[in-house]
Design an enzyme around this catalytic site. Structure first.
Site, short mmCIF file in Angstrom:
data_model
loop_
_atom_site.label_atom_id
_atom_site.label_comp_id
_atom_site.label_asym_id
_atom_site.label_seq_id
_atom_site.Cartn_x
_atom_site.Cartn_y
_atom_site.Cartn_z
CG ASP A 1 -4.99 1.98 1.18
OD1 ASP A 1 -3.96 1.75 0.55
OD2 ASP A 1 -5.81 1.09 1.50
CG ASP B 1 -5.51 -8.59 -4.46
OD1 ASP B 1 -4.51 -9.20 -4.06
OD2 ASP B 1 -5.49 -7.37 -4.73
CG ASN C 1 1.56 -2.43 -5.70
OD1 ASN C 1 1.23 -1.34 -6.15
ND2 ASN C 1 1.16 -2.88 -4.52
CB VAL D 1 15.75 -7.21 -4.36
CG1 VAL D 1 16.51 -8.35 -3.71
CG2 VAL D 1 14.44 -7.72 -4.97
CG HIS E 1 -1.96 -1.11 1.14
ND1 HIS E 1 -3.27 -0.90 0.80
CD2 HIS E 1 -1.82 -2.45 1.30
CE1 HIS E 1 -3.90 -2.07 0.77
NE2 HIS E 1 -3.05 -3.02 1.07
#
Ligand code: UDP
Ligand code: UDP
Length: 452
Positions: free
Chosen positions: A115, A373, A353, A332, A21
């Site tokens: 959000d 999801d 994302n 990373v 988020h």
């Protein structure tokens, strides 16, 4: 990014908890700031994860506004041990503190961007305070569709058909917590879905060419009548330049041939069982492909135990694969990895994302959804030409372990599939076109800016 103190008003962004988020809302903030909008980011400290702390400390401190939360008793939620979820709930329950905090801010707040996971409590507060409020939906339009229809579908949930079949989500892809009508995730999900109609607009990190029919259905009122404008302005910008002091992982990639490596990372929250980790390790080794693999054994990074890679994968593993494989246990710079010239494919859990970042980079994906999801998002992977999704591969809650041989065969096929490289490249070109001047997402950015 600058807070632009000389401007007459500012937009306040309110993230939820977790890196999945924070990362995208920081990118959204950057996009706004680059377009001359003065912004601040509400922050709750200390952060739950080390990754969030590190991202926040990389931002100018003048952008960050501390949000002291209302007292919160986690023992009221004995079913939740996950501190990221508990923090999300604590933020959600602190919405009433917002107006007094906003009254102290200078320049004054002209709009809020919140959000999705905290929408049900923050939207009514914004409406009562007469502050325009946009929701940042941190996932694809397909997930937004599920959230927005959730107050109207019968629970317990089954297959879901949206906008007369424009989108079909089979029961097997519904996020597992939603199968339980009494689960906190479900009750919040439905409350958030119901609250969305109070927003001035819903910002989604997607682009028209990726979800054309669904985005059209939203904005024609065919998903939920009277729904606010859905503003598809993705992909949010990746950090395209390689960092000035590259990590050992990036230096290793620098030594690999062009387009030869499969990058394997299941995001910030998906840990695999030890048994599945061992099968994956054996599968990557057997595939014969070059690989760069980020291993996680805990949902929250601060809870990662200092287990040596050899203890996870067996003695001799690292040495055996060292010619063509690198295994790390740390965070990373995914932005930089995805656009590295040596990387040819991405084995991912299909967090929204990660999928959007792969689309932006035009990098082919092998989707292995793990929970939440991820299956709703993974459905976009073959549909858009970005990659493949072996649907029989188990997710987190399943007992089944995907065996090394099966993984090896699939990874080999995937890495040899030049057609896939081409279709993913085309999607990447469409993503780039969307954000270029005059593109569909550029138009959405312009629309949003006129409304803030
Ligand atoms: N989500 C939503 N409404 C909610 C909670 C979640 O629409 O009330 C969406 C949101 O897009 C989120 C996704 O569901 O990113 C998955 O949520 P989950 O908590 O499973 O995963 P995380 O956000 O921790 O990656
Ligand atoms: N990420 C990263 N390095 C890592 C793991 C994840 O930079 O080692 C970033 C990734 O680029 C993405 C976010 O963390 O922006 C993870 O979000 P996603 O929606 O993919 O999955 P989640 O972690 O929420 O399950």
């Amino acid at each position: 990014m600058s807070s632009g103190d000389t401007k007459r008003s500012q937009v306040l962004l309110i993230p939820s908890s977790g890196m999945g988020h924070l990362n995208p809302i920081v990118r959204l903030a950057k996009g706004l700031s680059d377009r001359g909008i003065s912004i601040s980011l509400l922050t709750v400290r200390p952060s739950i994860t080390a990754a969030e702390s590190s991202l926040l400390s990389s931002l100018p401190s003048s952008l960050l506004i501390d949000f002291p939360l209302a007292p919160f008793d986690p023992s009221l939620f004995p079913e939740f041990s996950d501190p990221v979820i508990l923090r999300w709930e604590a933020i959600r329950r602190s919405a009433h503190l917002l107006p007094s905090l906003i009254s102290t801010l200078s320049p004054p707040v002209s709009s809020l961007i919140i959000d999705i996971t905290i929408a049900s409590t923050f939207l009514p507060v914004a409406v009562a305070a007469n502050i325009p409020c946009f929701v940042f939906f941190v996932s694809f339009a397909s997930m937004l569709a599920l959230c927005s229809v959730s107050p109207f579908v019968p629970h317990p949930i089954g297959d879901v058909k949206i906008a007369g079949g424009v989108l079909k989500i089979p029961y097997s892809s519904v996020p597992p917590p939603l199968r339980d009508p009494n689960h906190l995730f479900t009750t919040q999900f439905i409350e958030n879905g119901r609250a969305l109609t109070l927003a001035n607009g819903i910002i989604v990190n997607t682009f028209l060419a990726l979800e054309p029919e669904l985005l059209a259905a939203f904005n024609a009122g065919e998903v939920v009548p009277g729904f606010p404008p859905v503003i598809a302005l993705g992909p949010l910008p990746l950090e395209k330049k390689q960092p000035s002091s590259p990590s050992p992982a990036l230096r290793w990639l620098d030594e690999q041939p062009d387009k030869s490596v499969i990058y394997v990372n299941f995001g910030s929250r998906s840990a695999m069982s030890m048994e599945q980790i061992r099968e994956l390790g054996a599968g990557l080794e057997m595939s014969g492909c070059r690989f760069f693999w980020v291993v996680k054994t805990a949902k929250v990074d601060r809870e990662e135990k200092a287990v040596e890679i050899e203890d996870l994968l067996g003695e001799g593993y690292v040495k055996r694969v060292e010619e063509r494989g690198l295994v790390v246990r740390e965070w990373v710079e995914q932005d930089a990895v995805l656009v590295h010239r040596a990387v040819a494919g991405f084995l991912s859990h299909s967090g929204s994302n990660s999928v959007m970042e792969a689309a932006a980079a035009g990098l082919r994906m092998l989707a292995w959804p793990r929970g939440g999801d991820h299956r709703v998002i993974a459905a976009s992977v073959p549909r858009s030409g970005l990659g493949i999704w072996p649907e029989s591969w188990a997710w987190e809650a399943d007992e089944r372990i995907v065996a090394a041989e099966e993984i090896a065969v699939k990874v080999r096929e995937f890495m040899a599939d030049e057609k896939l490289a081409e279709t993913a490249g085309k999607l990447g070109a469409a993503a780039t076109a969307a954000v270029q001047e005059g593109g569909t997402s550029d138009q959405s950015w312009r629309y949003l800016i006129t409304k803030l």
